[in-house]
Design a protein around this motif. Sequence first.
Motif, PDB file in Angstrom:
ATOM      1  N   GLY B  33       4.872   4.289 -11.373  1.00  0.00           N
ATOM      2  CA  GLY B  33       6.248   4.265 -11.868  1.00  0.00           C
ATOM      3  C   GLY B  33       6.797   2.844 -12.006  1.00  0.00           C
ATOM      4  N   ARG B  34       7.504   2.637 -13.117  1.00  0.00           N
ATOM      5  CA  ARG B  34       8.153   1.353 -13.393  1.00  0.00           C
ATOM      6  C   ARG B  34       9.638   1.616 -13.613  1.00  0.00           C
ATOM      7  N   SER B  35      10.431   0.615 -13.412  1.00  0.00           N
ATOM      8  CA  SER B  35      11.863   0.696 -13.645  1.00  0.00           C
ATOM      9  C   SER B  35      12.126   1.162 -15.085  1.00  0.00           C
ATOM     10  N   GLY B  36      13.003   2.136 -15.245  1.00  0.00           N
ATOM     11  CA  GLY B  36      13.338   2.629 -16.587  1.00  0.00           C
ATOM     12  C   GLY B  36      12.573   3.889 -16.974  1.00  0.00           C
ATOM     13  N   GLN B  37      11.486   4.178 -16.230  1.00  0.00           N
ATOM     14  CA  GLN B  37      10.648   5.348 -16.538  1.00  0.00           C
ATOM     15  C   GLN B  37      11.338   6.633 -16.047  1.00  0.00           C
ATOM     16  N   SER B  38      11.117   7.740 -16.753  1.00  0.00           N
ATOM     17  CA  SER B  38      11.699   9.023 -16.333  1.00  0.00           C
ATOM     18  C   SER B  38      10.644   9.961 -15.772  1.00  0.00           C
ATOM     19  N   LEU B  39      11.013  10.690 -14.738  1.00  0.00           N
ATOM     20  CA  LEU B  39      10.098  11.631 -14.083  1.00  0.00           C
ATOM     21  C   LEU B  39      10.755  13.001 -14.037  1.00  0.00           C
ATOM     22  N   TRP B  40       9.933  14.058 -13.951  1.00  0.00           N
ATOM     23  CA  TRP B  40      10.473  15.381 -13.708  1.00  0.00           C
ATOM     24  C   TRP B  40      10.918  15.473 -12.251  1.00  0.00           C
ATOM     25  N   VAL B  41      12.116  15.992 -12.043  1.00  0.00           N
ATOM     26  CA  VAL B  41      12.594  16.239 -10.685  1.00  0.00           C
ATOM     27  C   VAL B  41      13.111  17.672 -10.618  1.00  0.00           C
ATOM     28  N   GLY B  42      13.354  18.153  -9.416  1.00  0.00           N
ATOM     29  CA  GLY B  42      13.924  19.488  -9.248  1.00  0.00           C
ATOM     30  C   GLY B  42      14.613  19.565  -7.907  1.00  0.00           C
ATOM     31  N   LYS B  43      15.723  20.343  -7.857  1.00  0.00           N
ATOM     32  CA  LYS B  43      16.403  20.567  -6.576  1.00  0.00           C
ATOM     33  C   LYS B  43      15.808  21.811  -5.936  1.00  0.00           C
ATOM     34  N   VAL B  44      15.533  21.754  -4.648  1.00  0.00           N
ATOM     35  CA  VAL B  44      15.010  22.914  -3.932  1.00  0.00           C
ATOM     36  C   VAL B  44      15.893  24.139  -4.203  1.00  0.00           C
ATOM     37  N   ASN B  45      15.279  25.198  -4.719  1.00  0.00           N
ATOM     38  CA  ASN B  45      15.975  26.427  -5.106  1.00  0.00           C
ATOM     39  C   ASN B  45      17.065  26.203  -6.150  1.00  0.00           C
ATOM     40  N   GLY B  46      16.978  25.084  -6.849  1.00  0.00           N
ATOM     41  CA  GLY B  46      17.978  24.762  -7.860  1.00  0.00           C
ATOM     42  C   GLY B  46      17.329  24.394  -9.181  1.00  0.00           C
ATOM     43  N   PRO B  47      18.088  23.756 -10.065  1.00  0.00           N
ATOM     44  CA  PRO B  47      17.589  23.453 -11.414  1.00  0.00           C
ATOM     45  C   PRO B  47      16.580  22.310 -11.464  1.00  0.00           C
ATOM     46  N   LEU B  48      15.865  22.239 -12.571  1.00  0.00           N
ATOM     47  CA  LEU B  48      14.981  21.114 -12.883  1.00  0.00           C
ATOM     48  C   LEU B  48      15.820  20.006 -13.531  1.00  0.00           C
ATOM     49  N   GLY B  49      15.251  18.826 -13.622  1.00  0.00           N
ATOM     50  CA  GLY B  49      15.956  17.731 -14.275  1.00  0.00           C
ATOM     51  C   GLY B  49      15.037  16.543 -14.453  1.00  0.00           C
ATOM     52  N   ALA B 139       5.384  22.654 -10.608  1.00  0.00           N
ATOM     53  CA  ALA B 139       6.646  22.291 -11.250  1.00  0.00           C
ATOM     54  C   ALA B 139       7.667  23.423 -11.171  1.00  0.00           C
ATOM     55  N   ASP B 140       7.823  23.964  -9.988  1.00  0.00           N
ATOM     56  CA  ASP B 140       8.804  25.015  -9.744  1.00  0.00           C
ATOM     57  C   ASP B 140       9.697  24.553  -8.591  1.00  0.00           C
ATOM     58  N   THR B 141      10.857  25.167  -8.441  1.00  0.00           N
ATOM     59  CA  THR B 141      11.754  24.765  -7.348  1.00  0.00           C
ATOM     60  C   THR B 141      12.005  25.878  -6.330  1.00  0.00           C
ATOM     61  N   ARG B 142      11.546  27.098  -6.637  1.00  0.00           N
ATOM     62  CA  ARG B 142      11.895  28.245  -5.797  1.00  0.00           C
ATOM     63  C   ARG B 142      10.939  28.399  -4.618  1.00  0.00           C
ATOM     64  N   ILE B 143      11.418  28.032  -3.430  1.00  0.00           N
ATOM     65  CA  ILE B 143      10.593  28.137  -2.225  1.00  0.00           C
ATOM     66  C   ILE B 143      10.475  29.601  -1.802  1.00  0.00           C
ATOM     67  N   PRO B 144       9.237  30.094  -1.617  1.00  0.00           N
ATOM     68  CA  PRO B 144       9.096  31.481  -1.176  1.00  0.00           C
ATOM     69  C   PRO B 144       9.795  31.697   0.172  1.00  0.00           C
ATOM     70  N   GLU B 145      10.467  32.839   0.291  1.00  0.00           N
ATOM     71  CA  GLU B 145      11.024  33.246   1.593  1.00  0.00           C
ATOM     72  C   GLU B 145       9.877  33.706   2.470  1.00  0.00           C
ATOM     73  N   VAL B 146       9.823  33.258   3.707  1.00  0.00           N
ATOM     74  CA  VAL B 146       8.731  33.653   4.597  1.00  0.00           C
ATOM     75  C   VAL B 146       9.267  34.522   5.732  1.00  0.00           C
ATOM     76  N   HIS B 147       8.651  35.663   5.926  1.00  0.00           N
ATOM     77  CA  HIS B 147       8.989  36.541   7.054  1.00  0.00           C
ATOM     78  C   HIS B 147       7.722  36.799   7.849  1.00  0.00           C
ATOM     79  N   ILE B 148       7.821  36.752   9.160  1.00  0.00           N
ATOM     80  CA  ILE B 148       6.668  37.106   9.987  1.00  0.00           C
ATOM     81  C   ILE B 148       7.033  38.359  10.778  1.00  0.00           C
ATOM     82  N   CYS B 149       6.349  39.456  10.483  1.00  0.00           N
ATOM     83  CA  CYS B 149       6.683  40.759  11.058  1.00  0.00           C
ATOM     84  C   CYS B 149       5.426  41.335  11.673  1.00  0.00           C
ATOM     85  N   ARG B 150       5.348  41.340  12.978  1.00  0.00           N
ATOM     86  CA  ARG B 150       4.102  41.721  13.625  1.00  0.00           C
ATOM     87  C   ARG B 150       3.875  43.222  13.666  1.00  0.00           C
TER      88      ARG B 150
END
Lengths: 250, 250
Positions: B33-49, B139-150
């Motif tokens: 990465g160099r100054s001025g370059q654009s990268l894909w970003v995303g907010k956890v469980n939110g939009p891409l940008g 390239a996704d932002t949706r974190i899977p919900e994790v449940h541990i049920c014995r």
Amino acid sequence: MNLILLDEQELNERGEVRLTGRRAEHIRTVLQGRSGQSLWVGKVNGPLGTGMIKQVDESGVQLRCVFGGEVPALPRVDLLLAMPRPKVMKRLWASLAAMGIGRLVITNAQKVERYYFDSHVLESSFYEPLLREGLEQAADTRIPEVHICRQLKPLVEDELTTWIPDAVRLVSDPSAQQRVSDVIPPHIENRVLVAVGPEGGWSAYELDLFQAHGFHAVGMGPRTLRTDTACVAMLALISDALTAHAGSKD
Amino acid sequence: MNLILLDEQELNERGEVRLTGRRAEHIRTVLQGRSGQSLWVGKVNGPLGTGMIKQVDESGVQLRCVFGGEVPALPRVDLLLAMPRPKVMKRLWASLAAMGIGRLVITNAQKVERYYFDSHVLESSFYEPLLREGLEQAADTRIPEVHICRQLKPLVEDELTTWIPDAVRLVSDPSAQQRVSDVIPPHIENRVLVAVGPEGGWSAYELDLFQAHGFHAVGMGPRTLRTDTACVAMLALISDALTAHAGSKD
């Protein structure tokens, strides 16, 4: 280990073999093998059979084996793979053998780093035990043939046609709209050859080269997968398409 | 890393974030990465940008981010997984997030060893970074919900219906003749819930329990796969069946 894989030359003329090391350890500790118990066995590239435990102790396991006549069919898929990072390739060997492929051709591509080919993970002394591990998991005996060909162009233009004639040819391309089941015709008896690219994808030049030589570009949706995940997913879809068509034939 | 994943609270009111550690290292060395370059970003469980690099040096990377309005859809598959060996589970986290699942419910089964549940691989401090790694790959932002049920029984009899109502229910069973595409009806908008068993398979009692609660047994052919390979293969087939039907709807 759902099968104990044996080499022909390990067996004496009465079909007996004395195991030590990894396989003996597995029989003793995981399978909790006892004298008189029968296990699935298979000869490398040969038939399946059963092995009866004659003796088991700390020093090893003695089996007497009886084999069937039929050798499992060679899996109908061949994989042309752009060499992934060695760390990823290391994980792939056993998975590929478990999923079932006839041939694995590892090649170069624009987005492959040259030093990947210097890795010990491409030495047969490294990968052969991992291929066997995958076959033992999947209960198959057919070890994939491995070829390492660093020149993609002559491979696609020439060599592949000699090695794998008449195969349906697919090239994995995340931007392709067609899916595996769209391009594998019903009831085919041909082999399927699928090319899976490096992490950064095939270059435009490489995709053109493939398409000029009869490869259909197929995608698996918008998610970009790591090479090992992509290979397993792609092989699952191809194997399903071949099975579905075989089924609907009846 | 095909996306730099950011937490809402890392960003200041101008959409700026200063990265250090793993993500900064990746931007500097892999993406160069160099100054001025654009990268894909995303907010956890939110939009891409996109994130424009304002500054990059040894000490870190400064990004200014602009996000789109739309949040990626939650993957339509939920996975009920009998706890595999911790070593296998460790490998699975990132692959599952990359393949795309909405929820992961980890449960017990007859052929699961009790001590598997004591492993640190089930601690969120261990798996959350791996889930993020998988999302950054895909390239996704949706974190899977994790449940541990014995407790499997109340889960199947009761809880699953509350959490995931109206899902098409599948249970992976190597002996089943039906395939995934046979049981996912065309054009459905429902979620799909798939149960994948332990290495030794679900017991007869467990299969009966599933089938009594609307789970269709589906197979993937004669090869026995390790849990991590089986999960990736199963998710590929389900996602393909859902996409195929979506496509043929047009």
